[in-house]
Scaffold this motif. Sequence first.
Motif, PDB file in Angstrom:
ATOM      1  N   SER A 909       0.835  -1.202   0.000  1.00 23.80           N
ATOM      2  CA  SER A 909       0.000   0.000   0.000  1.00 23.80           C
ATOM      3  C   SER A 909       0.870   1.252   0.000  1.00 23.80           C
ATOM      4  CB  SER A 909      -0.914   0.011   1.227  1.00 23.80           C
ATOM      5  OG  SER A 909      -0.141   0.226   2.402  1.00 23.80           O
ATOM      6  N   LEU A 910       0.240   2.385  -0.256  1.00 26.14           N
ATOM      7  CA  LEU A 910       0.974   3.656  -0.292  1.00 26.14           C
ATOM      8  C   LEU A 910       1.698   3.913   1.027  1.00 26.14           C
ATOM      9  CD1 LEU A 910      -0.262   7.038  -1.689  1.00 26.14           C
ATOM     10  CD2 LEU A 910       0.674   6.947   0.601  1.00 26.14           C
ATOM     11  N   VAL A 911       0.958   3.842   2.127  1.00 22.59           N
ATOM     12  CA  VAL A 911       1.557   4.135   3.431  1.00 22.59           C
ATOM     13  C   VAL A 911       2.670   3.142   3.740  1.00 22.59           C
ATOM     14  CG1 VAL A 911       1.103   4.230   5.915  1.00 22.59           C
ATOM     15  CG2 VAL A 911      -0.521   5.241   4.310  1.00 22.59           C
ATOM     16  N   GLN A 912       2.473   1.888   3.385  1.00 24.16           N
ATOM     17  CA  GLN A 912       3.474   0.871   3.673  1.00 24.16           C
ATOM     18  C   GLN A 912       4.755   1.117   2.877  1.00 24.16           C
ATOM     19  OE1 GLN A 912       3.507  -1.356   5.976  1.00 24.16           O
ATOM     20  NE2 GLN A 912       5.492  -2.186   5.348  1.00 24.16           N
ATOM     21  N   GLN A 913       4.624   1.490   1.626  1.00 28.56           N
ATOM     22  CA  GLN A 913       5.817   1.717   0.812  1.00 28.56           C
ATOM     23  C   GLN A 913       6.597   2.945   1.288  1.00 28.56           C
ATOM     24  OE1 GLN A 913       5.975   1.003  -3.432  1.00 28.56           O
ATOM     25  NE2 GLN A 913       3.851   0.319  -3.441  1.00 28.56           N
ATOM     26  N   VAL A 914       5.888   3.985   1.686  1.00 19.57           N
ATOM     27  CA  VAL A 914       6.587   5.166   2.219  1.00 19.57           C
ATOM     28  C   VAL A 914       7.258   4.817   3.539  1.00 19.57           C
ATOM     29  CG1 VAL A 914       6.341   7.564   2.962  1.00 19.57           C
ATOM     30  CG2 VAL A 914       4.976   6.718   1.052  1.00 19.57           C
ATOM     31  N   TYR A 915       6.577   4.009   4.339  1.00 18.84           N
ATOM     32  CA  TYR A 915       7.183   3.557   5.606  1.00 18.84           C
ATOM     33  C   TYR A 915       8.475   2.781   5.361  1.00 18.84           C
ATOM     34  CZ  TYR A 915       7.948   0.289   9.458  1.00 18.84           C
ATOM     35  OH  TYR A 915       8.529  -0.475  10.435  1.00 18.84           O
ATOM     36  N   GLU A 916       8.437   1.856   4.393  1.00 17.85           N
ATOM     37  CA  GLU A 916       9.636   1.079   4.097  1.00 17.85           C
ATOM     38  C   GLU A 916      10.756   1.974   3.569  1.00 17.85           C
ATOM     39  OE1 GLU A 916       8.393  -1.967   1.446  1.00 17.85           O
ATOM     40  OE2 GLU A 916       7.470  -3.201   3.022  1.00 17.85           O
ATOM     41  N   ALA A 917      10.390   3.010   2.815  1.00 24.60           N
ATOM     42  CA  ALA A 917      11.406   3.951   2.329  1.00 24.60           C
ATOM     43  C   ALA A 917      12.051   4.698   3.489  1.00 24.60           C
ATOM     44  CB  ALA A 917      10.782   4.942   1.348  1.00 24.60           C
ATOM     45  N   SER A 918      11.267   4.972   4.540  1.00 23.96           N
ATOM     46  CA  SER A 918      11.823   5.694   5.691  1.00 23.96           C
ATOM     47  C   SER A 918      12.830   4.848   6.463  1.00 23.96           C
ATOM     48  CB  SER A 918      10.697   6.155   6.623  1.00 23.96           C
ATOM     49  OG  SER A 918      10.110   5.051   7.301  1.00 23.96           O
ATOM     50  N   LEU A 919      12.767   3.528   6.278  1.00 19.26           N
ATOM     51  CA  LEU A 919      13.729   2.656   6.965  1.00 19.26           C
ATOM     52  C   LEU A 919      15.120   2.763   6.360  1.00 19.26           C
ATOM     53  CD1 LEU A 919      11.513  -0.570   7.350  1.00 19.26           C
ATOM     54  CD2 LEU A 919      11.894   1.261   9.019  1.00 19.26           C
ATOM     55  N   ILE A 920      15.206   3.243   5.128  1.00 16.67           N
ATOM     56  CA  ILE A 920      16.504   3.437   4.467  1.00 16.67           C
ATOM     57  C   ILE A 920      16.625   4.909   4.078  1.00 16.67           C
ATOM     58  CG2 ILE A 920      16.933   1.089   3.681  1.00 16.67           C
ATOM     59  CD1 ILE A 920      15.591   1.770   1.045  1.00 16.67           C
ATOM     60  N   SER A 921      16.412   5.772   5.065  1.00 14.17           N
ATOM     61  CA  SER A 921      16.313   7.215   4.801  1.00 14.17           C
ATOM     62  C   SER A 921      17.593   7.785   4.202  1.00 14.17           C
ATOM     63  CB  SER A 921      15.953   7.958   6.088  1.00 14.17           C
ATOM     64  OG  SER A 921      16.915   7.705   7.095  1.00 14.17           O
ATOM     65  N   ASN A 922      18.734   7.208   4.529  1.00 16.87           N
ATOM     66  CA  ASN A 922      19.980   7.731   3.964  1.00 16.87           C
ATOM     67  C   ASN A 922      20.013   7.601   2.446  1.00 16.87           C
ATOM     68  OD1 ASN A 922      20.979   8.448   6.438  1.00 16.87           O
ATOM     69  ND2 ASN A 922      22.165   6.562   6.720  1.00 16.87           N
ATOM     70  N   TYR A 923      19.270   6.621   1.945  1.00 19.71           N
ATOM     71  CA  TYR A 923      19.194   6.431   0.501  1.00 19.71           C
ATOM     72  C   TYR A 923      17.946   7.089  -0.091  1.00 19.71           C
ATOM     73  CZ  TYR A 923      18.361   4.042  -3.957  1.00 19.71           C
ATOM     74  OH  TYR A 923      18.095   3.773  -5.268  1.00 19.71           O
ATOM     75  N   SER A 924      16.797   6.882   0.548  1.00 20.09           N
ATOM     76  CA  SER A 924      15.532   7.345  -0.013  1.00 20.09           C
ATOM     77  C   SER A 924      15.258   8.813   0.255  1.00 20.09           C
ATOM     78  CB  SER A 924      14.374   6.523   0.564  1.00 20.09           C
ATOM     79  OG  SER A 924      14.195   6.819   1.936  1.00 20.09           O
ATOM     80  N   THR A 925      15.938   9.398   1.244  1.00 16.73           N
ATOM     81  CA  THR A 925      15.740  10.777   1.741  1.00 16.73           C
ATOM     82  C   THR A 925      14.356  10.967   2.365  1.00 16.73           C
ATOM     83  OG1 THR A 925      14.879  11.861  -0.271  1.00 16.73           O
ATOM     84  CG2 THR A 925      17.279  11.625  -0.081  1.00 16.73           C
ATOM     85  N   ILE A 926      13.612   9.886   2.608  1.00 11.96           N
ATOM     86  CA  ILE A 926      12.334   9.967   3.323  1.00 11.96           C
ATOM     87  C   ILE A 926      12.629   9.717   4.796  1.00 11.96           C
ATOM     88  CG2 ILE A 926      10.022   9.020   3.574  1.00 11.96           C
ATOM     89  CD1 ILE A 926      10.504  10.495   0.925  1.00 11.96           C
ATOM     90  N   ALA A 927      12.327  10.714   5.640  1.00 14.46           N
ATOM     91  CA  ALA A 927      12.792  10.659   7.022  1.00 14.46           C
ATOM     92  C   ALA A 927      11.861   9.883   7.945  1.00 14.46           C
ATOM     93  CB  ALA A 927      12.980  12.080   7.563  1.00 14.46           C
ATOM     94  N   PHE A 928      10.540   9.970   7.727  1.00 13.94           N
ATOM     95  CA  PHE A 928       9.603   9.409   8.687  1.00 13.94           C
ATOM     96  C   PHE A 928       8.470   8.661   7.978  1.00 13.94           C
ATOM     97  CE2 PHE A 928      11.146  13.486  10.427  1.00 13.94           C
ATOM     98  CZ  PHE A 928      11.867  12.994  11.508  1.00 13.94           C
ATOM     99  N   THR A 929       7.743   7.880   8.775  1.00 14.73           N
ATOM    100  CA  THR A 929       6.504   7.271   8.305  1.00 14.73           C
ATOM    101  C   THR A 929       5.508   8.382   7.978  1.00 14.73           C
ATOM    102  OG1 THR A 929       6.899   5.385   9.750  1.00 14.73           O
ATOM    103  CG2 THR A 929       4.661   5.692   8.946  1.00 14.73           C
TER     104      THR A 929
END
Length: 1263
Positions: A909-929
């Motif tokens: 899902s959208l929220v789940q994918q953004v959450y998973e991106a936040s787990l690798i924030s150094n790469y994805s630049t997404i900081a939080f859920t």
Amino acid sequence: MHCQGNSQINVSVNTLSSFFRFYCQVEAEHCVWYGECSEIEKHPDKKYNCNYTGPPIPLPSEGYDLLTELCPGYDYGNRELCCNVDQLKTLKSSLQLPLQFLSRCPACFFNLMNLFCELTCSPHQSQFMNGTKFNETNVVEVQYYIGKTFANAMYNACQDVEAPSSNMKALSILCGKDAKYCNATNWIQYLFDVSNGQTPFPIIPIFSDVPVSGYTPMNNKTYNCTEGLEDGSGPCSCQDCAKACGPKPVPPPLPPPWKIFGLDAMTVIMWISYMAFLLIFIGAVLGAWCYRRSTVMSEYGPILESNNPLSLNINASCCETCGERFENALRTVFSSWGSFCVRHPFLVIWCSLILVAASCGGLVHMRLTTDPVELWSSPTSQARQEKDYFDSHFGPFFRTVQLIITTPLNDTFIYSPYFGGSDVPFGAILDKGILHQILDLQLAIEGIVATYEGKNVTLKDICVAPLAPYNNNCTILSVLNYFQNSHAVLDHSIGDDFYVYADFHSHFLYCVSAPASLNDTTLLHDPCLGTFGGPVFPWLALGGYDEFNYNNATALVITFPLNNYLNDSVRLGKALEWEKEFIKFMKNFNNPNLTIAFSAERSVEDEIDRESDSDISTILISYAIMFIYISLALGHIHSFRRVLVDSKISLGIAGILIVLSSVCASLGIFSYAGVPLTLIVIEVIPFLVLAVGVDNIFIIVQTYQRDERIHQEELHQQIGRILGEIAPSLLLSSFSETVAFFLGALSNMPAVRTFSLFAGLAVFIDFLLQISCFVSLLGLDAKRQENRFDIICCAKLPEGPETKTDGLLFRFFKKVYAPFILKEWVRPIIVMFVGILSFSIAVVNKVEVGLDQKLSMPDDSYMLDYFRNLSEYLHTGAPVYFVVDDGLNYSSPNDQNIVCGGVGCNNNSLVQQVYEASLISNYSTIAFTPSSWLDDYFDWVKPQSTCCRYYNTTGAFCNASVVDPSCVRCRPMTPSGKQRPEGKDFMHFLPMFLADNPNPKCGKGGHAAYATAVDLYPNNTAIGATYFMTYHTILRDSPDFIHGLKMARNLADNISQSIDHKVFAYSVFYVFYEQYLTIAYDTALNLSVSLAAIFVVTTVLLGFDLWSAVIVCITIAMILVNMFGVMWLWNISLNAVSLVNLVMSCGISVEFCSHIVRAFSISVKKNRVERAEEALAHMGSSVFSGITLTKFGGILILALSKSQIFQVFYFRMYLAIVLLGATHGLIFLPVLLSYIGPSVNKAKVFAANQNYVGTERERLLNY
């Protein structure tokens, strides 16, 4: 009642023993309390439980529904419990916040309810509870024996549960400290601590898995977060349960640098290529030398040996014949036109003035664009369209006023908690005295009053107040909001004459761990939630700390979000005026203990405008120097007595005015068409047109000065003949540039497109004016020069002897420079140019992309300090919104599942994918859920919660804080009622959720967090677009911003593919940095198209001479590639400004090359070296004086500019353009022509010989 034997009973010892054990066990299973008694003084709305040690009592029937809702495990039999209906109601009220935040994970909430149900109602209370303090009939303290296994299992099931509205873990709100410091023990201790604001009296948990002091710890069955419950509830989602996730996403490895033999591959390749070129070049030179030694015949032999010019025409190819005829046609047309202009000067001049005046009339419609979005982002670009979509559906992104505050004080002080714990160091910026001074500043800013159209404007008129109209306090993201922006709260402390038990230190440490708390766990019991009704996250309000040690902060960040307005000029004007007053206030503010960097939304645009105004004087001086040089250099003084006659100051001024007129005409014509101007157009185009126009002026005038009038030739015929010879060359350069610039207008970058349009038209108009108006003026000046003074035309020069000589610069080029540069031992200098080219190619891919925003500011701008502090201290980047396009049916479970992040939602899902991106924030630049309105809505509408209620009389929404028996829950406590709302139910309650303000009874109200996140259709019939917000990691420079944009778009594309619905990422900076995603491609395309246009035009106008066109394009390409080498050496990044300069350098390079190549192609000297020498002698001096010397003085003045963007992108790049153009045009190109220049055009030689045989011109041609 005590357990003891009865000696009077005549039984056996064994019977007595059995009875003893049974009787003690039965008596042990009694209650500790039942019912509620006296009110608690500190909490008048709460009561103590009544002391009761009797057996459990059946629950009255009116409590059955409540028991089923809270403790369904006891809903059997006659329901004999140790609690009554009032206690169940109190339990429900006390657990509202945990329910709202933890019910996302059914296993977690089941375990938590198990803990409290056993405590409150268990019929076996006395097994694991011990009343330790009593007050009359009240139980005022108990001990609760809890199994360690149970406690750990409960914590493990809850530790990952998210609080979507706040982008943090739920335990950060429910544990009294940051979730990472929370564990099973201190969480349960906090839940039972009276300081949490919910627990009415002390409950002391004791953890053990074995009996303690005769008590058996409560160790009921628990559920893991990966398990479903018996009532059918599914396992927790991956977002709320790390164990339910697959392997943690791993970022792809960075591509290894391209290396050969351990060295940079491009460097190695170019080094090898250059070595190969050297070997080939040396071999070719030696081979040619040996060949010349062995034979006297060359490719020119047949031409030189033939005395019959007709024989040349026989050998001429079709292309050569066509080329000669085309040249002759041009010569004839321009000769006739030149003669006409000289014979009718006033007619030509007046017509020119009328056309220029008509064109310049468009300037009254001129619009100057200073909006950065309009300057750097195309209306058709993806980022711009996404911005417009976001603004139209959710409103424009708020305006920001921000302060970054540090202190010159270096003192670090230690805080020692009274109740134990390690000493905590605090940075100087968190000293209470400093905080008071900062609070004074903050309150003073809140009190700023501006005036707009005669009315006062205050911060409250323009600020973001998310809970308005119920709470009109402005959003202020500041640490001081932890203290309610109050000096009294900041000074609040609890202690005695000897010790301080709690003060601002303890409150600060609590609030940075639980910023959404309404009541800290210290003795202060002060709220952390900001006065505006929302949390102040420490990563937004503090800077300069390490990891999560906020107490080590070295900077405070205060942010005032202001409302932005899309199409409301009045309210936007109010915001602009208030920001103006804020900037004025901050510039005048002074405190020796505080160092403040500040910025308002209007600051960048203001500073760019100020920079432009301050650089006007620099630009004017630069142009004045060029004007003076042109006016003086045009004249050719034959003798001292003719100084006032031979000078051409008036003609030079007229030439300059023609150049400026062409610029004005171009601006006016496009202003008629409604095309707005930009600062780049105003700053760059005069420089460009001056370079092109002045070069043409010098060529026209100096060719006339060197020419000898043929016998019986009149002045108009002479000037017509001269124009016929040089106008094709002027047409070649001007038309090449015009076509190249107009093709450059195909660019998607507004700055490049606008510049190209204006530049292309200005260059062409300048050419037309020069071959008409300037030629007429030249004819008038030539007549004046016969015996009248320059400027003072009425005065005549007395008759006297006259001697005509060549100009000094022309003689230098003809006698010294040209012969020297084309000597046999000098010509190998070409290898140096190839070496520079090889170096430039090797570093092309190393030129940095982007624009350091500090460069756009003046040297003395306050924004420079702000940008530096922004990079140094901030720890969180800009908000990023994942926008779901209109068209999704949120009332459908299937569509809900592809978006939400809770129980039952899809793993992709959208929220789940953004959450998973936040787990690798150094790469994805997404900081939080991401904050998810949908998940919070599901929690808010649950029947177990008190959030969603309505008046059963009117159907209107009833807030959770309202106590009214007519308020009933939105959905029934039935199995279907506990499910997610669907269909009409979904849309019926959603507007209530979006209007509900968070409060102690319901922390899930969506008004503050989601009021703008959902775009509802009229009459709330359906949902349109929505967004899910999170934050980028800190982005410090252009490469970071570009990478952040790229990663967010990749993530949005993946989500769109997964859910089969359009989702895009939006952040406020995307419109500025999108251009850099394709700037390398855009640059290559723009320059390639320009070169292709130059090639085609040059081929045609040189009489279909392909090889000459190839040589021109090779030289221009070398100049452009070398420009990249200079950019790398001089730290000039590739962006829209530098791309404009590169496109301009392409045009100016034509001036350096085309005239010399054309002179070479029409030369009839006997070999390439002599033809190159003649071309360099005749055209080189005009190019050198017309472009190089004209520009050099003006460019040096730009170095004195206060503007960094002028120093970097104008001074450095202009200087490089002129120096590279001059060296390639006056050194490399003649040498290249002497080696591989095109063969002589036999048809042109034949025509020249035929035309001038037996005339004086023949002698001049051979001169």
